[in-house]
Each structure stands twice: as structure tokens, then as C-alpha cells.
Scaffold this motif. Structure first.
Motif, PDB file in Angstrom:
ATOM      1  N   ASN A  72       0.677  -1.180   0.220  1.00  0.00           N
ATOM      2  CA  ASN A  72       0.434  -0.157   0.081  1.00  0.00           C
ATOM      3  C   ASN A  72       1.049   1.376   0.432  1.00  0.00           C
ATOM      4  O   ASN A  72       0.606   2.158  -0.724  1.00  0.00           O
ATOM      5  N   ASN A  73       1.812   0.846   0.930  1.00  0.00           N
ATOM      6  CA  ASN A  73       2.689   2.815   0.902  1.00  0.00           C
ATOM      7  C   ASN A  73       3.403   2.846  -0.710  1.00  0.00           C
ATOM      8  O   ASN A  73       3.746   3.605  -0.828  1.00  0.00           O
ATOM      9  N   VAL A  74       4.118   1.161  -1.528  1.00  0.00           N
ATOM     10  CA  VAL A  74       4.926   1.230  -2.676  1.00  0.00           C
ATOM     11  C   VAL A  74       3.878   1.063  -3.928  1.00  0.00           C
ATOM     12  O   VAL A  74       4.665   1.511  -4.731  1.00  0.00           O
ATOM     13  N   GLY A  75       3.086   0.525  -3.649  1.00  0.00           N
ATOM     14  CA  GLY A  75       2.639   0.857  -4.748  1.00  0.00           C
ATOM     15  C   GLY A  75       1.919   1.670  -5.651  1.00  0.00           C
ATOM     16  O   GLY A  75       2.114   1.796  -6.825  1.00  0.00           O
ATOM     17  N   PRO A  76       0.891   2.933  -5.374  1.00  0.00           N
ATOM     18  CA  PRO A  76       0.691   3.517  -6.217  1.00  0.00           C
ATOM     19  C   PRO A  76       2.284   4.364  -7.313  1.00  0.00           C
ATOM     20  O   PRO A  76       2.135   4.608  -8.534  1.00  0.00           O
ATOM     21  N   ALA A  77       3.342   4.448  -6.164  1.00  0.00           N
ATOM     22  CA  ALA A  77       4.293   4.902  -7.120  1.00  0.00           C
ATOM     23  C   ALA A  77       4.680   3.855  -8.132  1.00  0.00           C
ATOM     24  O   ALA A  77       5.487   4.291  -9.354  1.00  0.00           O
ATOM     25  N   VAL A  78       4.945   2.701  -8.203  1.00  0.00           N
ATOM     26  CA  VAL A  78       5.241   1.612  -8.952  1.00  0.00           C
ATOM     27  C   VAL A  78       4.488   2.086 -10.774  1.00  0.00           C
ATOM     28  O   VAL A  78       4.771   1.578 -11.220  1.00  0.00           O
ATOM     29  N   GLY A  79       2.781   1.709  -9.824  1.00  0.00           N
ATOM     30  CA  GLY A  79       1.561   1.851 -10.623  1.00  0.00           C
ATOM     31  C   GLY A  79       2.425   2.683 -11.960  1.00  0.00           C
ATOM     32  O   GLY A  79       1.443   2.958 -12.936  1.00  0.00           O
ATOM     33  N   THR A  87      13.341  -0.558  -6.918  1.00  0.00           N
ATOM     34  CA  THR A  87      13.812   0.450  -6.095  1.00  0.00           C
ATOM     35  C   THR A  87      13.046   0.521  -5.604  1.00  0.00           C
ATOM     36  O   THR A  87      13.745   0.757  -4.182  1.00  0.00           O
ATOM     37  N   ALA A  88      11.861   0.388  -5.864  1.00  0.00           N
ATOM     38  CA  ALA A  88      10.835   0.326  -4.651  1.00  0.00           C
ATOM     39  C   ALA A  88      10.898  -0.588  -3.280  1.00  0.00           C
ATOM     40  O   ALA A  88      10.372  -0.642  -1.945  1.00  0.00           O
ATOM     41  N   LEU A 374      10.275 -11.417  -0.579  1.00  0.00           N
ATOM     42  CA  LEU A 374      10.814 -11.785  -1.431  1.00  0.00           C
ATOM     43  C   LEU A 374       9.206 -12.223  -2.175  1.00  0.00           C
ATOM     44  O   LEU A 374       8.383 -13.058  -3.516  1.00  0.00           O
ATOM     45  N   TYR A 375       8.070 -11.547  -1.212  1.00  0.00           N
ATOM     46  CA  TYR A 375       7.119 -11.975  -1.535  1.00  0.00           C
ATOM     47  C   TYR A 375       5.963 -10.783  -1.703  1.00  0.00           C
ATOM     48  O   TYR A 375       4.646 -10.965  -2.451  1.00  0.00           O
ATOM     49  N   GLY A 376       6.344  -9.375  -1.453  1.00  0.00           N
ATOM     50  CA  GLY A 376       5.865  -8.253  -1.977  1.00  0.00           C
ATOM     51  C   GLY A 376       5.169  -8.220  -3.631  1.00  0.00           C
ATOM     52  O   GLY A 376       4.583  -7.073  -3.677  1.00  0.00           O
ATOM     53  N   PRO A 377       6.373  -8.361  -4.542  1.00  0.00           N
ATOM     54  CA  PRO A 377       5.982  -7.782  -5.946  1.00  0.00           C
ATOM     55  C   PRO A 377       4.683  -8.341  -6.394  1.00  0.00           C
ATOM     56  O   PRO A 377       4.545  -7.470  -6.866  1.00  0.00           O
ATOM     57  N   LYS A 378       4.225  -8.917  -5.822  1.00  0.00           N
ATOM     58  CA  LYS A 378       2.712 -10.029  -6.357  1.00  0.00           C
ATOM     59  C   LYS A 378       1.712  -8.603  -5.739  1.00  0.00           C
ATOM     60  O   LYS A 378       0.426  -8.170  -6.289  1.00  0.00           O
ATOM     61  N   LEU A 379       1.036  -8.002  -4.947  1.00  0.00           N
ATOM     62  CA  LEU A 379       0.591  -7.388  -4.106  1.00  0.00           C
ATOM     63  C   LEU A 379       0.855  -6.394  -4.721  1.00  0.00           C
ATOM     64  O   LEU A 379       0.196  -4.857  -4.467  1.00  0.00           O
ATOM     65  N   ILE A 380       2.321  -5.463  -4.931  1.00  0.00           N
ATOM     66  CA  ILE A 380       2.629  -3.996  -5.360  1.00  0.00           C
ATOM     67  C   ILE A 380       1.787  -4.285  -6.914  1.00  0.00           C
ATOM     68  O   ILE A 380       1.834  -2.913  -6.935  1.00  0.00           O
ATOM     69  N   LYS A 381       2.065  -5.390  -7.449  1.00  0.00           N
ATOM     70  CA  LYS A 381       1.425  -4.844  -8.696  1.00  0.00           C
ATOM     71  C   LYS A 381      -0.610  -4.389  -8.826  1.00  0.00           C
ATOM     72  O   LYS A 381      -0.366  -4.160  -9.710  1.00  0.00           O
ATOM     73  N   THR A 382      -0.302  -5.392  -7.948  1.00  0.00           N
ATOM     74  CA  THR A 382      -2.227  -5.541  -7.482  1.00  0.00           C
ATOM     75  C   THR A 382      -2.524  -4.308  -6.904  1.00  0.00           C
ATOM     76  O   THR A 382      -3.296  -3.791  -8.334  1.00  0.00           O
ATOM     77  N   VAL A 383      -2.055  -3.953  -6.440  1.00  0.00           N
ATOM     78  CA  VAL A 383      -2.292  -2.337  -5.542  1.00  0.00           C
ATOM     79  C   VAL A 383      -2.055  -1.470  -6.651  1.00  0.00           C
ATOM     80  O   VAL A 383      -2.779  -0.128  -7.267  1.00  0.00           O
ATOM     81  N   GLY A 384      -1.182  -1.208  -7.902  1.00  0.00           N
ATOM     82  CA  GLY A 384      -0.118  -0.118  -8.847  1.00  0.00           C
ATOM     83  C   GLY A 384      -1.248  -0.441  -9.512  1.00  0.00           C
ATOM     84  O   GLY A 384      -1.138   0.550 -10.932  1.00  0.00           O
TER      85      GLY A 384
END
Length: 549
Positions: A72-79, A87-88, A374-384
Motif C-alpha cells: 500500500n505504501n509503494v504500490g501507487p508509486a510503482v504503478g 527500486t521500490a 521475497l513476496y511483495g511484488p505480487k501485491l505491489i502490482k495489484t495495488v499499483g
């Protein structure tokens, strides 16, 4: 050819499975390391094995927080393409761990939000330890499942549900503070609504003041410093109130060492002090950004994409600061119950608050960072990117919403969830885009399509009239019959055109910038988080109790 395709698919599957096993290997290695260290360093204490197993579960919980909540903190910046995924993850991991270690606090409430009455355990440390272990494991298992399903959920609500369920299993329904639980249920509505409204309001104000202007460059030169300064004010206030509250007395003690400064030492910062410091920083940022824009804004093109780039650096700071505040606050979701178990094992009693040893804080801090990596990218992509399409301006509005909503809610005494705020902000941005699109289409596309319908209806009626005349003619020639066939075809074609045009009008009214399937999945996950974690914790408590007795 088919064998080549099968070979490529097999090779891709093996590569993916190898990556999965590597991630799993790192996670298991970390948990076993925590288990071993805890057992060896506390080997002479009774129930040390309980503490070691609890530390392993705490490490598992911390990794799940990193995998799910940090998105939730970095997802929008990545999206929005302001940050790359790698980097995120690096920025978030560093600031999450820093927030947990620096400002995570020396003392936490072991029973999150006071949701159960610990006196119901009658000072029995064994049942209390079993309950806390069950709560921690239930919350971690639910977060693991939610991450696999790509559903961002509240880690606070997960541990709240776990503690409630384990408490009920151990001491009955009377152990639960139902008033507190009612406020938590209220946050399911308050958090996303506040987050969505504030994010949409900021996005609309940026569009109105900059994007909708003919001269976007000049408008950006005038208003971007205001927006970035406002973000500075909000985030400095937010960080002081939420990220530094546990070390605030030490900060005041340090400041009092400076000449001409004499401040009253308080347990946590007052809103007015935090706001005043934020205001000073905001004024400095305003003049700094204004100066930079005066020299560089002339190189910008008069386009929305060009203006978007001006919000990239503020977004990077926002991602870092949100991660720091999150690490400082939500590390307690992993180490609160672990600290309670550690205190119960060492002191042989039950306490509502406990000092946190450095190793316990380290388990939470590094566990969150490792889980994110390890497992954050999946949710980062969803949020972003999988709820609505984001650019830097939209992500900026969401970040503003995340800080302002927490500040506003804390001053009003409203219960909020940072996860629900962030996702609500994304929903708000997406629905505003829909509303603006519909408003624009109703003035443009729908008018054009209506004219097409009128023309085609006139043509169809003209063909029908000619067809009726020919059908009533008594002495038809071969050319008349040919014309009748052509007229039937023309009428059928006109019907298709009219039907298609009407569909286009409906489509213009129903363009969806927010993916409805994502909304349904996320809201469903929010609603069942507390009850699922509670039921799972209850089952685990009875299982642990059955094994131990």
C-alpha cells in the motif's frame, strides 16, 4: 513445432518453480535462524521452547506483513512508473526496517487495541501463551492466503481477529471488549470512504488548476509548489505524530541540550507542535520547488505527461516516509504478541504491556523487509496497476490521502486502517476518472451518436415507405422485385447500425476506470478478515491446548 512449444513451456515452468523454491528457501532459513537463536539464547529459562516456537511464528507473521501490507505504501508509486519495482522494494525494505528499529518503541501493548480483558486469564501464563501463539499464527496464515489471492488486507485487523478468537476460546465471549470491536467494524466503512474522498478531491484540484488549463506549463509553475508544499506539511505532521511518537521523549531531551531551547517532555507529540514543524518545512519546500521550476519549467512540453514528471520526486519521498511510519507502527502486529509471550515466559505472569528486547524488534524489522523482498511484488502490482491505471498525479493524490486521512482521523478519534485508506484512495481516484469521462462523453459522443440514430431512423422510414409503395403495385416488373429485395437488406442494415449506435451510447455511459472484479474481491477479503482470523485462532488454541495437556 508442438514439441518446441512444449519444451519452451516446460523450461519456463521450471524456471518459475526454481524461483519459488529459492524464495521459500530464504523464508525457511530466516525462520529456522530465528528459532535457533531464540532457543540458544534463552535455553536456561523454563518454557524456552515455547518462546522459540513463538519467535518462529512471529518471524512468519512479520514476513507476511511485509508481503501484504507494505504494497500500500509503494504500490501507487510503482504503478505510476515513478519507481521501478526493484527500486521500490529496496526503498521500502530500508525504511520499513529503519522505522521498526528506530521508532518501533521500547514498550508495546501486548493485546492490540485492548480488545480482550487479560484479567480473564487469572494470571495463568500457560493459557495466555497458547492464546497469543494461536492469535499470531492465525493472523499470519490468513495474511499468507490473502497475499496468494492478491487481496490487500489489514494486518491490524488480522491480528485483532486472531487475538479476539483466541481470547474467546480461552476465556469465553465476555473476555472481548465489544465496544472496541464495534469501532474496528466502523473503520471498514470510515477508512476507505475518507481515503477515497480526500484522494479524489486532491486529484480534481490538480486537474482543475493545471491539467484542464490551456497553458499547462505556466499553471504548473504557479501551482505545483503549493501542492508539493502541502504534501510536505502533511507528511512531516504525519511522521511526527505516527512515526516518532514512541521516541518523542528522547527527541525532546536531545533538543533541550541545545542552547536557548527548553521544551516540556511529553509522552507523545502534540498535534500543534507537529503541525508547526511541518509548516516550517512546507515553507522551505515551497520556495525551493518554486526556484527549481523557474529555471527548469521552460523545458517542459505543454502536455499532461510532461507535467506528470514534476510529481516523481515527491512520490519517491512519500513512498519512503509512508514505509518508515508503517514500520514504526505496524511492527507491533508481529512483535506485540511475541513480546507478550516473551514477558510471560521470563516473568511467569500476564501483562498488558511489555518491554521489547532488541532481538524481538529485530525479528519484526528484518522479517517485514524480507517478506517484502521475497513476496511483495505480487501485491505491489495489484495495488499499483490492477485496480485502476495510475500516473504520477493520481499516485500523488493517493499518497496525500494516506497522510491526511490518518491525521484527520486521529484528531477526531475515528478508527482507521492504513490499508483501507490506501485502497480507498485508489478507488476514489478511479471513480473520479469515470465521472469525468461520463461528463465529457455526454457532451460529445452521445450527441454525435444521437444525430446518427436520427439520420438512420429517417433512412429506415424512407426505405419502408418505398417498400410499401412497391409491394402495393399491381404490375411489378423484374426490377421492382430486385428493388424490394434490396430494400429489405437496407432496412436490416439500418436496424443493425441503430442498434450498434445505441449500444455505443450505453457503453459511453458505463466506461469503467475501476475494475469491478478487484473491488468485489478486496471488499470481500476486508469483511471476512476479522471473523476468519478469529475462527482460525480459536481452532489453533484448542489444538495447542490439546497437545500440551
Amino acid at each position: 513445432m508442438e514439441f518446441k512449444t512444449i519444451y519452451k513451456l516446460q523450461k519456463k515452468a521450471l524456471k518459475r518453480s526454481a524461483a519459488d523454491f529459492t524464495r521459500l528457501g530464504f523464508a525457511i532459513f530466516f525462520m529456522i535462524g530465528v528459532l535457533t537463536f531464540t532457543f540458544l539464547s534463552n535455553g536456561g529459562i523454563p518454557n524456552s521452547m515455547f518462546l522459540a516456537v513463538a519467535a518462529l511464528i512471529g518471524a512468519y507473521m512479520a514476513m507476511n506483513i511485509g508481503a501484504n501490507d507494505v504494497a500500500n505504501n509503494v504500490g501507487p508509486a510503482v504503478g505510476s512508473k515513478a519507481l521501478t519495482l526493484t527500486t521500490a522494494i529496496i526503498i521500502a525494505a530500508i525504511f520499513e526496517a529503519s522505522g521498526a528499529l528506530i521508532a518501533g518503541g521500547e514498550v508495546v501493548k501486548t493485546i492490540k487495541n485492548g480488545i480482550i480483558d487479560i484479567s480473564a486469564f487469572n494470571g495463568n501464563p500457560d493459557e495466555f501463551i497458547w492464546a497469543m501463539m494461536a492469535a499470531l499464527l492465525a493472523a499470519a496464515l490468513w495474511l499468507n492466503f490473502a497475499t496468494m489471492a492478491k487481496a490487500p488486507v489489514s494486518t491490524t485487523h488480522s491480528i485483532v481477529g486472531g487475538v479476539m478468537g483466541a481470547g474467546i476460546a480461552a476465556a469465553g465471549f465476555s473476555v472481548v471488549n465489544w465496544t472496541t470491536m464495534g469501532s474496528i467494524v466502523a473503520s471498514w466503512v470510515i477508512s476507505p470512504l475518507l481515503g477515497g474522498v480526500i484522494a479524489a478531491a486532491f486529484l480534481f484540484s490538480i486537474k482543475k488548476s493545471i491539467i484542464f488549463k490551456d497553458d499547462k506549463v505556466e499553471a504548473a509553475k504557479r501551482y505545483v509548489p503549493f501542492f508539493v508544499a502541502a504534501m510536505s506539511l502533511a507528511f512531516v505532521t504525519y511522521i511526527i505524530l505516527k512515526g516518532l511518537k514512541s521516541i518523542w521523549p528522547k527527541i525532546i531531551e536531545f533538543l533541550n541540550l541545545l542552547p536557548f531551547i527548553s521544551l516540556e517532555i511529553t509522552k507523545k507529540p502534540a498535534f500543534l507542535i507537529a503541525f508547526f514543524i511541518g509548516l516550517i518545512v512546507a515553507i522551505f519546500v515551497y520556495f525551493l520547488v518554486k526556484k527549481r521550476l523557474a529555471s527548469s519549467v521552460t523545458a517542459l512540453e505543454n502536455t499532461k505527461d510532461s507535467v506528470n514528471t514534476l510529481f516523481t520526486i515527491p512520490l519517491i519521498f512519500a513512498a519512503a516516509l509512508l514505509s518508515f511510519a508503517h514500520g514504526a507502527n505496524d511492527v507491533a502486529n508481529a512483535i506485540g504478541p511475541l513480546a507478550a509471550i516473551n514477558d510471560a515466559v521470563i516473568n511467569g505472569g500476564v501483562s498488558s504491556s511489555a518491554s521489547i528486547p532488541l532481538w524481538v524488534m529485530g525479528v519484526g524489522a528484518f522479517g517485514i523487509a524480507l517478506g517484502l523482498a521475497l513476496y511483495g511484488p505480487k501485491l505491489i502490482k495489484t495495488v499499483g496497476s490492477e485496480i485502476t491505471d495510475l500516473d504520477q498525479i493520481r499516485a500523488f493524490s493517493i499518497a496525500m490521502s494516506a497522510s491526511l486521512t490518518v491525521i484527520l482521523a486521529s484528531q477526531l478519534g475515528l478508527p482507521v486502517s492504513s490499508t483501507h485508506i490506501a485502497i480507498g484512495g485508489i478507488f476514489g481516484v478511479g471513480f473520479l476518472r469515470e465521472w469525468l469521462h461520463i461528463k465529457d462523453e455526454q457532451h460529445r459522443t452521445i450527441e454525435e451518436d444521437t444525430l446518427i440514430i436520427i439520420d438512420e431512423e429517417l433512412n429506415k422510414n424512407a426505405y419502408k415507405h418505398e417498400l410499401k409503395v412497391l409491394q402495393e403495385k399491381s404490375d411489378k416488373t423484374q426490377s421492382d422485385y430486385t428493388r424490394i429485395v434490396d430494400l429489405y437488406k437496407l432496412i436490416a442494415t439500418e436496424k443493425k447500425i441503430i442498434k450498434s449506435t445505441k449500444k455505443n451510447i450505453k457503453k459511453a455511459k458505463k466506461v469503467q476506470y475501476v475494475r469491478r472484479d478487484a473491488i468485489k474481491k478486496i471488499i470481500a477479503a476486508w469483511l471476512i478478515t476479522v471473523p476468519v482470523a478469529a475462527v482460525l485462532a480459536g481452532i489453533l488454541f484448542f489444538t495447542i491446548k490439546g497437545i500440551m495437556i
